[in-house]
Design a protein around this motif. Structure first.
Motif, PDB file in Angstrom:
ATOM      1  N   PRO A  36       0.816  -1.444  -0.157  1.00  0.00           N
ATOM      2  CA  PRO A  36      -0.005   0.106   0.041  1.00  0.00           C
ATOM      3  C   PRO A  36       0.780   1.540   0.270  1.00  0.00           C
ATOM      4  CG  PRO A  36       0.025  -0.868   2.260  1.00  0.00           C
ATOM      5  CD  PRO A  36       0.841  -2.248   1.308  1.00  0.00           C
ATOM      6  N   GLN A  40      -1.873   5.107   2.320  1.00  0.00           N
ATOM      7  CA  GLN A  40      -3.156   4.227   3.177  1.00  0.00           C
ATOM      8  C   GLN A  40      -1.888   3.563   4.275  1.00  0.00           C
ATOM      9  OE1 GLN A  40      -2.591   1.773  -1.163  1.00  0.00           O
ATOM     10  NE2 GLN A  40      -4.652   2.541  -1.390  1.00  0.00           N
ATOM     11  N   THR A  68     -12.664   0.136   3.335  1.00  0.00           N
ATOM     12  CA  THR A  68     -11.597   1.087   2.312  1.00  0.00           C
ATOM     13  C   THR A  68     -10.736   0.644   1.920  1.00  0.00           C
ATOM     14  OG1 THR A  68     -11.751   2.612   4.270  1.00  0.00           O
ATOM     15  CG2 THR A  68     -10.265   2.832   2.953  1.00  0.00           C
ATOM     16  N   ALA A  69     -10.901  -1.083   1.302  1.00  0.00           N
ATOM     17  CA  ALA A  69     -10.050  -1.687   0.665  1.00  0.00           C
ATOM     18  C   ALA A  69     -10.686  -2.138  -0.716  1.00  0.00           C
ATOM     19  CB  ALA A  69      -9.504  -2.201   1.085  1.00  0.00           C
ATOM     20  N   GLN A  72     -11.130   1.453  -2.715  1.00  0.00           N
ATOM     21  CA  GLN A  72     -10.250   1.953  -3.571  1.00  0.00           C
ATOM     22  C   GLN A  72      -9.672   0.652  -4.350  1.00  0.00           C
ATOM     23  OE1 GLN A  72      -6.929   2.443  -0.544  1.00  0.00           O
ATOM     24  NE2 GLN A  72      -7.374   3.788   0.643  1.00  0.00           N
ATOM     25  N   ARG A  73      -9.288  -0.300  -4.678  1.00  0.00           N
ATOM     26  CA  ARG A  73      -9.550  -1.055  -5.526  1.00  0.00           C
ATOM     27  C   ARG A  73     -11.125  -1.049  -6.703  1.00  0.00           C
ATOM     28  NH1 ARG A  73      -8.406  -6.824  -4.738  1.00  0.00           N
ATOM     29  NH2 ARG A  73      -6.235  -6.105  -3.893  1.00  0.00           N
ATOM     30  N   ALA A  75     -12.192   1.907  -7.580  1.00  0.00           N
ATOM     31  CA  ALA A  75     -11.456   3.582  -7.364  1.00  0.00           C
ATOM     32  C   ALA A  75     -10.921   3.156  -8.758  1.00  0.00           C
ATOM     33  CB  ALA A  75     -11.480   4.276  -6.756  1.00  0.00           C
ATOM     34  N   SER A  76      -9.105   1.911  -8.660  1.00  0.00           N
ATOM     35  CA  SER A  76      -8.678   2.277  -9.567  1.00  0.00           C
ATOM     36  C   SER A  76      -8.847   1.871 -10.397  1.00  0.00           C
ATOM     37  CB  SER A  76      -7.168   1.302  -8.102  1.00  0.00           C
ATOM     38  OG  SER A  76      -7.540   0.204  -8.735  1.00  0.00           O
TER      39      SER A  76
END
Length: 82
Positions: A36, A40, A68-69, A72-73, A75-76
């Protein structure tokens, strides 16, 4: 009269190959890509500390961390496809 003779049997054990510079560099870059970011890491460390100090309950901390993970995944992946 019986007699005893000694026989020695040896086994050849192959030694592993020492990785070269390119293999080591490839492994290091793959590990860095899986770690991370600094932000993060600070977030998850703070979340862990809050759960350890009973500021929040550990199931709540786990839910926040997993949520949150996932965000974020997602969104990426969304940024990568655009």
């Amino acid at each position: 009269m019986p007699y005893v003779t000694a026989q020695w049997h040896t086994t050849q054990v192959p030694l592993p190959q020492i990785p070269g510079r390119d293999e080591v560099a490839s492994t290091v870059s793959a590990v860095r890509g899986a770690l991370p970011s600094r932000e993060q890491l600070l977030f998850y460390s703070g979340l862990t500390a809050a759960a350890a100090l009973s500021v929040i309950e550990w199931p709540v901390a786990a839910a926040i961390g997993i949520g949150t993970a996932v965000v974020q995944r997602t969104a990426s992946r969304g940024n990568g496809q655009a």
